[in-house]
Design a protein around this motif. Sequence first.
Motif, short mmCIF file in Angstrom:
data_model
loop_
_atom_site.label_atom_id
_atom_site.label_comp_id
_atom_site.label_asym_id
_atom_site.label_seq_id
_atom_site.Cartn_x
_atom_site.Cartn_y
_atom_site.Cartn_z
N PRO A 41 0.80 -1.23 0.00
CA PRO A 41 0.00 0.00 0.00
C PRO A 41 0.84 1.28 0.00
CG PRO A 41 -0.99 -1.62 1.47
CD PRO A 41 0.31 -2.20 1.01
N TYR A 81 1.30 2.93 -3.40
CA TYR A 81 0.13 3.39 -4.14
C TYR A 81 0.29 4.79 -4.74
CZ TYR A 81 -4.79 4.46 -5.10
OH TYR A 81 -5.96 4.83 -5.69
N GLU A 107 -5.51 0.20 -6.52
CA GLU A 107 -5.29 0.03 -5.08
C GLU A 107 -5.38 -1.45 -4.69
OE1 GLU A 107 -6.69 2.20 -0.94
OE2 GLU A 107 -7.98 2.29 -2.71
#
Length: 318
Positions: free
Chosen positions: A216, A219, A246
């Motif tokens: 993450p 991202y 995502e």
Amino acid sequence: MDGEELTEQETALYDRQIRVWGADAQRRLSKAHVLVGGMKGTIAEFCKNIVLAGVGSVTVVDDTLVTEESLNANFLIPPDENVYRGQTVAEVCCDSLKDFNLMVQVSVEKGELSSFDEDFYRKFDVVVITGCSLKTKRLINEKCRKLSKRVAFYSVDCRDSCGEIFADLQNHSYTKEAIAVPWRTLPKRTAKLYFAMRVIERFEDFEGRSPGSTSPSDYPDVLMLRNQLCEAHSLSDSQIPDSLLERLVAGKLEFPPVCAILGGILGQEVIKAISGKGDPLKNFFLFDAMDGKGIIEDISNANANADSVLQMPVKSLV
């Protein structure tokens, strides 16, 4: 693959299949040699399917040592640590595959896929890889295409609830067509997942990352690369939704139900390619469990100068 007839034992074992696709198709299967690189969940499903179908041999390449994470979607690895401790994924999966069909020769080849020369790949009729970098996919695909015999090449990737299969039966080069077609030349209905997978693939290649190693925290940089690629290709960034990217960035592990679907489709396609029965995939299959749709995309552009896109510079992400 021509020559020998089915033995009496093979005819008895594969009787039901022979009734479906004929003795000649089964004979071709029984003489075919398949190489698989990377034994993850999707490939485990694929190998199970083709071993049960009765291919001649399956050679497995994966020198990664078995860990708890390896058990996530790979049912070929027993959950007992005493069984797999100190062994490679290929060795453990090889032992399990042999139990599915004693008439299929299953073996392990040690080494890196990218290090094998063209003579090595010449021994096979089908090459299937997964979890490989963009560079490795290109390299192996080109080695297969240079051979005097036809070697079918497949690449499969599963990222959480999404996945794709690429097929090259000497008609679609991964380097020159599949990923290099200018996006603006593709139909507007082209699956959003196709574009999203290319962004993630390019990000990992640009960063020197191993496939599936994003997190993450990556991202924002992935979004920046998405915007740059869309601008370069004159494509609206709405074709690559933030929410889809995502999921792909955060999805490090394979989702077992998706592995089963992709492995089933891949097995079906390889059997069609070997047996000559049925129209083959041309040339991408994409699946997203969020909507449950499987989409076939013919990504090719014979008239476009694809090489120019491969050389297109990408701005620094940092």
